[in-house]
Design a protein around this motif. Sequence first.
Motif, PDB file in Angstrom:
ATOM      1  N   ASP A  31      -2.437  -0.473  -1.604  1.00 31.56           N
ATOM      2  CA  ASP A  31      -3.468   0.275  -1.903  1.00 31.56           C
ATOM      3  C   ASP A  31      -3.881   1.402  -0.874  1.00 31.56           C
ATOM      4  N   GLU A  44      -6.240  -0.898   6.137  1.00 25.68           N
ATOM      5  CA  GLU A  44      -5.555  -2.288   6.355  1.00 25.68           C
ATOM      6  C   GLU A  44      -4.539  -2.538   5.209  1.00 25.68           C
ATOM      7  N   ARG A 104      -3.219  -3.944   1.890  1.00 24.58           N
ATOM      8  CA  ARG A 104      -3.966  -4.556   0.830  1.00 24.58           C
ATOM      9  C   ARG A 104      -2.555  -4.153  -0.236  1.00 24.58           C
ATOM     10  N   ARG A 125      -5.659  -2.434  -9.189  1.00 21.79           N
ATOM     11  CA  ARG A 125      -6.597  -1.925  -8.176  1.00 21.79           C
ATOM     12  C   ARG A 125      -7.969  -1.864  -8.597  1.00 21.79           C
ATOM     13  N   THR A 150      -3.685  -8.539  -7.717  1.00 22.13           N
ATOM     14  CA  THR A 150      -2.073  -8.130  -7.365  1.00 22.13           C
ATOM     15  C   THR A 150      -1.344  -8.482  -8.587  1.00 22.13           C
TER      16      THR A 150
END
Length: 166
Positions: A103, A77, A79, A152, A157
């Motif tokens: 990510d 997904e 991110r 991470r 962010t």
Amino acid sequence: MTHTWLPPAEYIATLPRATAYACLYFTDTRGRPFQLRATQASELWQWPGGNMDPGETPWETALRECREETGMVFSGEPRLLGAHFTSDRGQDWPANHIGFIFDGGELTDEQIAGVVLDPAEHSAYRVRSLDEWEREMSPRGFRRLVAVDRARRAGTTIYLEAADAS
């Protein structure tokens, strides 16, 4: 100040130019960053990614570029780890450059061993600790790597500008 309405095409012509890129940030299962050695780029080590094609979203760009540059088909997904802005760099690149760093998660040893590089773009890939990367990268490129790695690990962010890490 008086504002005059302009048709969209004319108004857009008055705005700063910008290009955009997107990439995936991977580590191995021990948390060591994975990077590709560019054959032609100002920054020798980089993440799988590249410039957006017309009609693409940043996420679509990151997925396409990862597949083209490594042979890996990423199915996770989206991110966002960070956004990166570089201002107009003069005659060599007369536009701002905006980046989206996503990510990519962790790669297994098998996934890393299965990487197939496009020799026109990259000559090698490596997995290194941050201490090892510091010896192989430009200072600005390394600062960007550390900032993205820290985001991470923290689950946050970040926003970077050229002075921070271009």
